[in-house]
Enzyme design. Structure first.
Site, PDB file in Angstrom:
ATOM      1  N   GLU A 228      -6.331  -7.647  -0.364  1.00 52.44           N
ATOM      2  CA  GLU A 228      -6.190  -7.364   1.067  1.00 52.44           C
ATOM      3  C   GLU A 228      -7.526  -7.186   1.790  1.00 52.44           C
ATOM      4  OE1 GLU A 228      -2.792  -4.777   2.247  1.00 52.44           O
ATOM      5  OE2 GLU A 228      -2.437  -4.647   0.108  1.00 52.44           O
TER       6      GLU A 228
ATOM      7  N   ARG B 123      -2.969   0.980   3.218  1.00 55.08           N
ATOM      8  CA  ARG B 123      -3.655   1.138   1.919  1.00 55.08           C
ATOM      9  C   ARG B 123      -4.710   2.231   1.945  1.00 55.08           C
ATOM     10  NH1 ARG B 123      -4.751  -3.415   4.471  1.00 55.08           N
ATOM     11  NH2 ARG B 123      -6.852  -4.214   4.823  1.00 55.08           N
TER      12      ARG B 123
ATOM     13  N   SER C 151       3.897   2.315   7.999  1.00 53.44           N
ATOM     14  CA  SER C 151       4.250   1.965   9.388  1.00 53.44           C
ATOM     15  C   SER C 151       5.646   2.461   9.740  1.00 53.44           C
ATOM     16  CB  SER C 151       4.210   0.454   9.578  1.00 53.44           C
ATOM     17  OG  SER C 151       5.188  -0.154   8.735  1.00 53.44           O
TER      18      SER C 151
ATOM     19  N   LYS D 213       5.547 -10.725   7.892  1.00 55.26           N
ATOM     20  CA  LYS D 213       6.410  -9.693   8.495  1.00 55.26           C
ATOM     21  C   LYS D 213       7.165 -10.231   9.709  1.00 55.26           C
ATOM     22  CE  LYS D 213       4.410  -5.520   6.592  1.00 55.26           C
ATOM     23  NZ  LYS D 213       3.712  -4.253   6.740  1.00 55.26           N
TER      24      LYS D 213
ATOM     25  N   GLY E  79       0.805  -1.216   0.000  1.00 59.69           N
ATOM     26  CA  GLY E  79       0.000   0.000   0.000  1.00 59.69           C
ATOM     27  C   GLY E  79       0.839   1.268   0.000  1.00 59.69           C
ATOM     28  N   SER E  80       2.101   1.176   0.401  1.00 57.44           N
ATOM     29  CA  SER E  80       3.005   2.340   0.335  1.00 57.44           C
ATOM     30  C   SER E  80       3.696   2.395  -1.030  1.00 57.44           C
ATOM     31  CB  SER E  80       4.061   2.260   1.441  1.00 57.44           C
ATOM     32  OG  SER E  80       3.440   2.284   2.708  1.00 57.44           O
TER      33      SER E  80
ATOM     34  N   SER F 247       6.967   4.265   3.697  1.00 57.89           N
ATOM     35  CA  SER F 247       6.448   3.120   4.455  1.00 57.89           C
ATOM     36  C   SER F 247       5.468   3.666   5.471  1.00 57.89           C
ATOM     37  CB  SER F 247       7.583   2.382   5.173  1.00 57.89           C
ATOM     38  OG  SER F 247       7.031   1.467   6.096  1.00 57.89           O
TER      39      SER F 247
ATOM     40  N   THR G 138       8.769  -1.532   7.710  1.00 59.82           N
ATOM     41  CA  THR G 138       8.820  -2.599   6.703  1.00 59.82           C
ATOM     42  C   THR G 138      10.272  -2.892   6.351  1.00 59.82           C
ATOM     43  OG1 THR G 138       6.654  -2.013   5.921  1.00 59.82           O
ATOM     44  CG2 THR G 138       8.031  -3.213   4.369  1.00 59.82           C
TER      45      THR G 138
ATOM     46  N   HIS H 115       0.144  -9.236 -26.427  1.00 58.14           N
ATOM     47  CA  HIS H 115       1.388  -9.865 -26.870  1.00 58.14           C
ATOM     48  C   HIS H 115       1.794 -11.050 -26.002  1.00 58.14           C
ATOM     49  CE1 HIS H 115       1.844  -6.662 -29.810  1.00 58.14           C
ATOM     50  NE2 HIS H 115       1.268  -5.927 -28.869  1.00 58.14           N
TER      51      HIS H 115
HETATM   52  C1  F6R Z   1      -1.784  -2.117   2.952  1.00 61.29           C
HETATM   53  C2  F6R Z   1      -0.980  -3.045   3.655  1.00 61.29           C
HETATM   54  C3  F6R Z   1       0.293  -3.552   3.061  1.00 61.29           C
HETATM   55  C4  F6R Z   1       1.439  -2.648   3.520  1.00 61.29           C
HETATM   56  C5  F6R Z   1       2.773  -3.321   3.232  1.00 61.29           C
HETATM   57  C6  F6R Z   1       3.950  -2.445   3.600  1.00 61.29           C
HETATM   58  O1  F6R Z   1      -2.782  -1.642   3.810  1.00 61.29           O
HETATM   59  O2  F6R Z   1      -1.296  -3.357   4.768  1.00 61.29           O
HETATM   60  O3  F6R Z   1       0.258  -3.661   1.663  1.00 61.29           O
HETATM   61  O4  F6R Z   1       1.364  -1.398   2.883  1.00 61.29           O
HETATM   62  O5  F6R Z   1       2.832  -4.513   3.957  1.00 61.29           O
HETATM   63  O6  F6R Z   1       3.798  -1.910   4.871  1.00 61.29           O
HETATM   64  P1  F6R Z   1       4.031  -0.351   5.089  1.00 61.29           P
HETATM   65  O7  F6R Z   1       3.055   0.322   4.190  1.00 61.29           O
HETATM   66  O8  F6R Z   1       3.739  -0.109   6.525  1.00 61.29           O
HETATM   67  O9  F6R Z   1       5.452  -0.103   4.723  1.00 61.29           O
END
Ligand code: F6R
Length: 332
Positions: A216, A136, A86, A323, A42-43, A84, A89, A232
């Site tokens: 998601e 997201r 959060s 994660k 989502g980032s 990111s 990541t 293609h």
């Molecule tokens: C979207 C979601 C994931 C995170 C991805 C990266 O809501 O939960 O796609 O975006 O796991 O985490 P962040 O965005 O915190 O770096």
């Protein structure tokens, strides 16, 4: 988390306005050879949307990094945006650390986490995102923050009225997006086939966004087909597929005649394997309006589908599971 998922999307207009009101954290007063955007999920989609915008508005080349590897070409000539939500990541933090070692100019974007801490420790400008959202659902905060930063640093030549108008557009069209989302969710649920998002260039980022949202929020697999590249390779895959049930969600920009004709052609091929079609015609004047409108429809329709299926759209248990393992995998 105070808001339920749907409310986070419904408040996108306000979220965009707040992001646009914030001053940018840095003026570089210099030229960059390229803009590299690193982020996951989502980032990371922010980089994809910027690439779509760069098909229309001039900018240095925009390179999206959706893994843990800083490209070999990256140097002091380039600007790296590290996104990111959060801030924790592991792949994104790896890119940040590599860039520090190589003295690459950076801007960090997060709601907090290690990325914010490390950015402050190393004097890297930081764009603060609001806390308490799902990554997201914070697309407007990230996107408008970054678009304003690039615009003010002469790195994205989009007329600023277009950016401002897109915020009012988002506020005004929320009702329409909610209604369209309901229709799409019920259609996907009735179809029960593999959802295929069928679209045309330069809407790759929107197709991908739709896939990610249905993954998601609604917890289903999705395929994205983008013309004209689809003609293609993928096209041949519909000659003898193992799967029998497909639900084709067409996404078109009505202002793009070539795009609409390409998607019309795709329908003639899919029609050999399925009769299940639905078309999302993007609303809005600018490309930015259309991407935001489509993203909002995808967000809300995937939430609605989750509710129909008795699933919580917010929770992404498998991502959390990954994660937990990722630290060991990347040796962080
Ligand atoms: C979207 C979601 C994931 C995170 C991805 C990266 O809501 O939960 O796609 O975006 O796991 O985490 P962040 O965005 O915190 O770096």
């Amino acid at each position: 988390m105070g808001l339920v998922m749907e409310e986070m999307y419904i408040e996108w207009g306000r979220q965009a306005r707040e992001a646009l009101e914030k001053p940018v954290p840095v003026s570089f007063n210099r030229v960059f050879r390229s803009v590299i955007v690193a982020g996951m999920g989502g980032s990371g989609i922010v980089g994809d949307v910027l690439s779509t915008l760069s098909s229309k508005y001039s900018s240095p080349p925009i390179v999206t990094v959706k893994n843990h590897l800083l490209p070999g070409f990256a140097s002091k000539e380039d600007l790296l945006l590290v996104v990111s939500y959060s801030g924790n990541t592991v792949e994104t933090l790896r890119v940040f650390d590599s860039a520090l070692e190589r003295n690459i100019p950076m801007v960090a974007v997060s709601s907090g986490g290690l990325l914010k801490t490390r950015a402050y420790e190393h004097g890297v400008p930081h764009i603060q995102l609001p806390e308490g959202l799902a990554p997201r659902a914070s697309l407007p905060s990230m996107l408008y923050g970054v678009v304003k930063l690039l615009y003010e640093n002469n790195l994205l030549n989009i007329p600023f009225e277009i950016v401002e108008e897109s915020v009012s557009f988002l506020e005004e069209e929320t009702g329409k997006a909610i209604a369209k989302a309901g229709v799409i969710a019920e259609w996907v649920d009735r179809s029960k086939g593999l959802l295929v998002i069928s679209t045309h260039s330069p809407l790759e980022s929107l197709g991908l966004r739709g896939k990610n949202e249905f993954n998601e929020n609604a917890k289903i697999p999705v395929k994205v087909d983008v013309a004209p590249e689809w003609m293609h390779n993928d096209i041949v895959g519909y000659e003898a597929p193992f799967l029998k049930d497909f639900a084709i969600l067409e996404v078109v920009d009505p202002g793009d005649k070539v795009g609409v004709m390409l998607v019309d052609f795709m329908r003639t091929v899919y029609a050999r394997v399925t009769g299940s079609f639905h078309r999302l015609v993007l609303e809005g004047n600018s490309l930015l309006d259309k991407i935001l409108y489509g993203s909002m429809v995808f967000g809300l329709s995937s939430c609605k589908l989750a509710r129909i299926r008795g699933i919580d759209p917010l929770k992404t248990a498998s991502i959390q599971e990954y994660k937990k393992a990722a630290g060991a995998i990347f040796g962080a």
